[in-house]
Design an enzyme around this catalytic site. Structure first.
Site, mmCIF file in Angstrom:
data_model
loop_
_atom_site.group_PDB
_atom_site.id
_atom_site.type_symbol
_atom_site.label_atom_id
_atom_site.label_comp_id
_atom_site.label_asym_id
_atom_site.label_seq_id
_atom_site.Cartn_x
_atom_site.Cartn_y
_atom_site.Cartn_z
ATOM 1 N N GLY A 50 0.863 -1.112 -0.125
ATOM 2 C CA GLY A 50 0.019 -0.197 -0.089
ATOM 3 C C GLY A 50 0.886 1.092 -0.015
ATOM 4 O O GLY A 50 1.555 1.499 -0.991
ATOM 5 N N HIS A 51 0.847 1.812 0.946
ATOM 6 C CA HIS A 51 1.418 3.242 1.279
ATOM 7 C C HIS A 51 1.280 4.127 -0.090
ATOM 8 O O HIS A 51 2.280 4.695 -0.711
ATOM 9 C CB HIS A 51 2.942 3.035 1.415
ATOM 10 C CG HIS A 51 3.362 2.381 2.622
ATOM 11 N ND1 HIS A 51 3.604 3.307 3.856
ATOM 12 C CD2 HIS A 51 3.672 1.531 3.004
ATOM 13 C CE1 HIS A 51 3.800 2.528 4.967
ATOM 14 N NE2 HIS A 51 3.636 1.280 4.587
ATOM 15 N N HIS A 52 0.041 4.397 -0.106
ATOM 16 C CA HIS A 52 -0.347 5.127 -1.358
ATOM 17 C C HIS A 52 -1.970 5.486 -1.154
ATOM 18 O O HIS A 52 -2.510 4.878 -0.482
ATOM 19 C CB HIS A 52 -0.255 4.543 -2.753
ATOM 20 C CG HIS A 52 -0.969 3.419 -3.041
ATOM 21 N ND1 HIS A 52 -0.612 1.963 -2.980
ATOM 22 C CD2 HIS A 52 -2.174 3.357 -3.794
ATOM 23 C CE1 HIS A 52 -1.640 1.285 -3.344
ATOM 24 N NE2 HIS A 52 -2.582 1.993 -3.789
ATOM 25 N N ALA A 53 -2.411 6.344 -2.082
ATOM 26 C CA ALA A 53 -3.798 6.694 -1.995
ATOM 27 C C ALA A 53 -3.930 6.951 -3.682
ATOM 28 O O ALA A 53 -3.198 6.930 -4.305
ATOM 29 C CB ALA A 53 -4.093 8.034 -1.439
#
Length: 137
Positions: A50-53
């Site tokens: 993840g570590h995103h939008a």
């Protein structure tokens, strides 16, 4: 007001004697038309994903096997979820930062509202916070 992450359930039929089928048919609560389906497997323990939008993409994340801990941040609210069975999914709205932690042997299935585009991704948390603060106002 921007959307908030939430859990949703899928239709399941069958029995322990013959097995189960879980389907998005009758899952009228998926709030978008599904454009893309992908899965993630063999993630080593300790690796954070993840570590995103996404600016526009909405997602539903499902743990097909194992479990997935998901931390979400909409810029207004931080929440934690644990996906532990395949008849439950997590709705992740656009403009929601996620961090994913997989158990050993976990497989994640993701349903998305758009086709992949790198331009849709926000991979810097400070940039995400700045953009999210403009949405709130």
């Amino acid at each position: 007001m921007p959307a908030t992450p939430y859990l949703l359930s899928f239709h399941r039929v069958g029995s322990p004697e013959v097995g189960f089928i879980t389907s998005t048919q009758l899952a009228e609560n998926i709030p978008f038309e599904i454009k893309r389906v992908f899965w993630t497997q063999d993630t080593p323990l300790g690796v954070e994903r993840g570590h995103h939008a996404n600016m526009a993409t909405e997602e539903v994340l499902i743990a097909l096997s194992g479990s997935i801990k998901v931390l979400t941040d909409t810029g207004r609210e931080k929440q934690g979820f644990e996906l532990t069975h395949p008849q439950e999914g997590l709705y992740i709205p656009a403009m929601c930062w996620t961090e994913l932690y997989f158990s050993e042997g976990a497989t994640a299935l993701c349903l998305t509202s758009t086709d992949f585009s790198e331009a849709d991704y926000i991979r810097d948390y400070n940039r995400f916070r700045k953009l999210a603060s403009h949405i709130e106002s």
